[in-house]
Motif scaffolding. Structure first.
Motif, mmCIF file in Angstrom:
data_model
loop_
_atom_site.group_PDB
_atom_site.id
_atom_site.type_symbol
_atom_site.label_atom_id
_atom_site.label_comp_id
_atom_site.label_asym_id
_atom_site.label_seq_id
_atom_site.Cartn_x
_atom_site.Cartn_y
_atom_site.Cartn_z
ATOM 1 N N PRO A 181 0.777 -1.288 -0.021
ATOM 2 C CA PRO A 181 0.023 -0.043 0.080
ATOM 3 C C PRO A 181 0.830 1.449 0.005
ATOM 4 C CG PRO A 181 -0.903 -1.642 1.698
ATOM 5 C CD PRO A 181 0.457 -1.947 0.975
ATOM 6 N N LYS A 182 1.973 1.139 0.601
ATOM 7 C CA LYS A 182 2.575 2.644 1.028
ATOM 8 C C LYS A 182 3.470 2.766 -0.312
ATOM 9 C CE LYS A 182 2.960 2.624 5.724
ATOM 10 N NZ LYS A 182 4.112 2.496 7.080
ATOM 11 N N VAL A 183 3.945 1.584 -1.093
ATOM 12 C CA VAL A 183 4.696 1.870 -2.296
ATOM 13 C C VAL A 183 3.842 2.151 -3.369
ATOM 14 C CG1 VAL A 183 6.299 0.598 -3.874
ATOM 15 C CG2 VAL A 183 6.511 0.112 -1.636
ATOM 16 N N LEU A 184 2.511 1.682 -3.408
ATOM 17 C CA LEU A 184 1.613 2.228 -4.454
ATOM 18 C C LEU A 184 1.005 3.379 -4.348
ATOM 19 C CD1 LEU A 184 -0.436 1.283 -6.576
ATOM 20 C CD2 LEU A 184 -1.882 0.576 -4.981
ATOM 21 N N GLU A 185 1.145 3.980 -2.956
ATOM 22 C CA GLU A 185 0.697 5.238 -2.789
ATOM 23 C C GLU A 185 1.433 6.216 -3.217
ATOM 24 O OE1 GLU A 185 -0.989 8.926 -1.398
ATOM 25 O OE2 GLU A 185 -1.994 6.878 -2.081
ATOM 26 N N ARG A 186 2.752 6.083 -3.222
ATOM 27 C CA ARG A 186 4.061 6.702 -3.461
ATOM 28 C C ARG A 186 4.093 6.920 -4.747
ATOM 29 N NH1 ARG A 186 7.697 4.446 -0.675
ATOM 30 N NH2 ARG A 186 8.949 3.494 -2.298
ATOM 31 N N VAL A 187 4.057 5.692 -5.476
ATOM 32 C CA VAL A 187 4.153 5.685 -6.952
ATOM 33 C C VAL A 187 2.939 6.695 -7.571
ATOM 34 C CG1 VAL A 187 3.725 4.292 -9.253
ATOM 35 C CG2 VAL A 187 5.020 3.532 -6.972
ATOM 36 N N VAL A 188 1.758 6.342 -7.252
ATOM 37 C CA VAL A 188 0.552 7.198 -7.848
ATOM 38 C C VAL A 188 0.519 8.628 -7.354
ATOM 39 C CG1 VAL A 188 -2.108 7.502 -7.333
ATOM 40 C CG2 VAL A 188 -1.080 5.051 -7.461
ATOM 41 N N ALA A 189 1.005 8.980 -6.208
ATOM 42 C CA ALA A 189 1.081 10.347 -5.814
ATOM 43 C C ALA A 189 2.040 11.157 -6.567
ATOM 44 C CB ALA A 189 1.407 10.433 -4.337
ATOM 45 N N THR A 190 3.106 10.397 -6.980
ATOM 46 C CA THR A 190 4.422 11.175 -7.728
ATOM 47 C C THR A 190 4.011 11.145 -9.217
ATOM 48 O OG1 THR A 190 6.043 9.766 -6.219
ATOM 49 C CG2 THR A 190 6.868 10.881 -8.188
ATOM 50 N N ALA A 191 3.342 10.127 -9.528
ATOM 51 C CA ALA A 191 2.783 10.120 -11.060
ATOM 52 C C ALA A 191 1.781 11.207 -11.380
ATOM 53 C CB ALA A 191 2.081 9.074 -11.365
ATOM 54 N N PHE A 192 0.902 11.309 -10.651
ATOM 55 C CA PHE A 192 -0.252 12.442 -10.863
ATOM 56 C C PHE A 192 0.291 14.017 -10.378
ATOM 57 C CE2 PHE A 192 -2.574 8.502 -11.422
ATOM 58 C CZ PHE A 192 -3.350 9.095 -12.532
ATOM 59 N N ASN A 193 1.275 14.007 -9.399
ATOM 60 C CA ASN A 193 1.687 15.542 -9.344
ATOM 61 C C ASN A 193 2.464 15.858 -10.465
ATOM 62 O OD1 ASN A 193 1.342 15.571 -6.694
ATOM 63 N ND2 ASN A 193 3.183 14.756 -5.648
ATOM 64 N N GLN A 194 2.736 15.158 -11.287
ATOM 65 C CA GLN A 194 3.270 15.735 -12.597
ATOM 66 C C GLN A 194 2.654 14.991 -13.784
ATOM 67 O OE1 GLN A 194 7.704 16.943 -12.534
ATOM 68 N NE2 GLN A 194 7.665 15.447 -11.016
ATOM 69 N N ARG A 195 1.201 14.957 -13.880
ATOM 70 C CA ARG A 195 0.659 14.240 -14.775
ATOM 71 C C ARG A 195 0.919 14.591 -16.202
ATOM 72 N NH1 ARG A 195 -5.264 13.905 -12.907
ATOM 73 N NH2 ARG A 195 -5.902 13.186 -14.995
ATOM 74 N N ARG A 196 1.092 15.936 -16.579
ATOM 75 C CA ARG A 196 1.406 16.319 -17.871
ATOM 76 C C ARG A 196 2.732 15.488 -18.500
ATOM 77 N NH1 ARG A 196 -0.882 22.385 -18.636
ATOM 78 N NH2 ARG A 196 -2.928 21.894 -17.958
ATOM 79 N N ALA A 240 8.281 11.926 -14.779
ATOM 80 C CA ALA A 240 7.476 12.153 -13.674
ATOM 81 C C ALA A 240 8.084 11.299 -12.405
ATOM 82 C CB ALA A 240 6.063 11.958 -13.692
ATOM 83 N N LEU A 241 8.602 10.173 -12.691
ATOM 84 C CA LEU A 241 8.802 9.016 -11.689
ATOM 85 C C LEU A 241 10.393 9.028 -11.612
ATOM 86 C CD1 LEU A 241 6.161 6.359 -12.581
ATOM 87 C CD2 LEU A 241 6.032 8.146 -10.681
ATOM 88 N N LYS A 242 11.353 9.627 -12.299
ATOM 89 C CA LYS A 242 12.745 9.427 -12.189
ATOM 90 C C LYS A 242 13.040 9.816 -10.774
ATOM 91 C CE LYS A 242 13.758 14.320 -13.353
ATOM 92 N NZ LYS A 242 14.287 15.300 -14.401
ATOM 93 N N GLY A 243 12.502 10.273 -9.895
ATOM 94 C CA GLY A 243 12.804 10.559 -8.307
ATOM 95 C C GLY A 243 12.821 9.190 -7.686
ATOM 96 N N LEU A 244 11.947 8.352 -8.235
ATOM 97 C CA LEU A 244 11.706 6.900 -7.354
ATOM 98 C C LEU A 244 12.759 5.994 -7.582
ATOM 99 C CD1 LEU A 244 7.835 6.337 -8.200
ATOM 100 C CD2 LEU A 244 8.934 7.563 -5.830
ATOM 101 N N SER A 245 13.544 6.158 -8.608
ATOM 102 C CA SER A 245 14.592 5.250 -8.818
ATOM 103 C C SER A 245 15.283 5.347 -10.155
ATOM 104 C CB SER A 245 13.862 3.692 -9.197
ATOM 105 O OG SER A 245 14.924 2.663 -9.654
#
Length: 279
Positions: A218-233, A239-244
């Motif tokens: 749940p925590k990983v999914l929430e972080r992925v989704v929040a990061t992706a939609f913070n920069q949805r364009r 958008a996700l380069k900060g995760l890995s």
């Protein structure tokens, strides 16, 4: 229908207790007892259930829930002005209504309820989304509640049930649909309320699934989704380069194109990405 019980019509209750709705509390009172009873029925059979209601106000929906046979209603009301009106309802339904003068965001409501539990509420607009997110993210799943039947602004309701590809699709849709089946069951115009809000409203019914649709932390999914939609364009790889540092490899492992954008990715894709990142 002016009444569904021996109590006065809601307009008379509001006048008797001086209950003008307060914008600061997100209050818009629903006065038609036909509608409040209909909302109560959207939650299904209530006869063997405890029901949590947040923001009952003068008690229109409360009366609907009790009239529809709820075993017990626990009503959480922050506004002390509403307590005398709710006390009258409690007296008319002995032993079946408990009123808590409290802030729903600060209350351990589960301690007051005995399963099975359903949540039914015309949520105050200013706390509705935050309460929904809390109900969808308990420490353990399945949750204490079996279903949520909640009124929101129409725009928020559409975000909860949205599908990939549209502007309404985002974090709220994924959070709700990962662990629940969700559908809009009623729409209400502004004039159904006093005072009329500037927006239309809708009732969403969410049934808790026994387990999430797809495995993911749940925590990983929430972080992925929040990061992706913070920069949805942006494309996912940006958008996700900060995760890995190897985000493109993780995207491909999850069956996603690095050039896709968040609003194109279905729930299953986000769960696969979360598993890849967690693994």
């Amino acid at each position: 229908m002016n009444s569904i019980d021996s109590l006065p019509p809601l307009r008379a209750v509001i006048a008797a207790h001086g209950l003008s709705a307060r914008k600061a509390l997100g209050q818009n009172f629903l006065l038609d007892l036909n509608l409040t009873a209909k909302i109560a029925r959207q939650a299904g059979d209530l006869t063997g259930c405890d029901v949590l209601e947040v923001g009952p106000g003068p008690g229109g929906l409360t009366r609907g829930l009790l009239a529809e046979g709820a075993r017990r209603v626990v009503a959480v009301e922050k506004d002390p002005r509403c307590l005398p009106a709710l006390a009258e309802i409690a007296a008319a339904y002995p032993g079946r209504l408990e009123v808590l003068n409290a802030d729903a965001l600060a209350l351990d409501w589960a301690a007051h309820l005995t399963p099975p539990v359903k949540v039914v509420a015309n949520l105050p607009y200013n706390v509705g989304t935050e309460l929904l997110v809390r109900w969808l993210t308990p420490p353990a799943w399945p949750p204490v509640w079996s279903s949520l039947t909640l009124m929101f602004q129409r725009e928020v309701a559409e975000r909860i049930v949205a599908q990939p590809g549209g502007k309404a699709y985002g974090r709220l849709a994924l959070l709700a649909q990962w662990r629940c089946s969700a559908r809009i069951v009623m729409s209400l115009p502004p004039e159904a309320f006093s005072p009329p809000p500037k927006v239309h409203s809708a009732v969403v019914h969410l049934e808790a699934l026994p387990e999430p649709r797809f495995p993911a932390d749940p925590k990983v999914l929430e972080r992925v989704v929040a990061t992706a939609f913070n920069q949805r364009r942006k494309m996912l790889r940006a958008a996700l380069k900060g995760l890995s540092p190897e985000i493109e490899d993780h995207l491909r492992a999850a069956g996603l194109a690095p050039t896709e954008r968040a609003e194109q990715v279905p729930l299953e894709g986000f769960c696969a990405l979360a598993r890849s990142l967690a693994g």
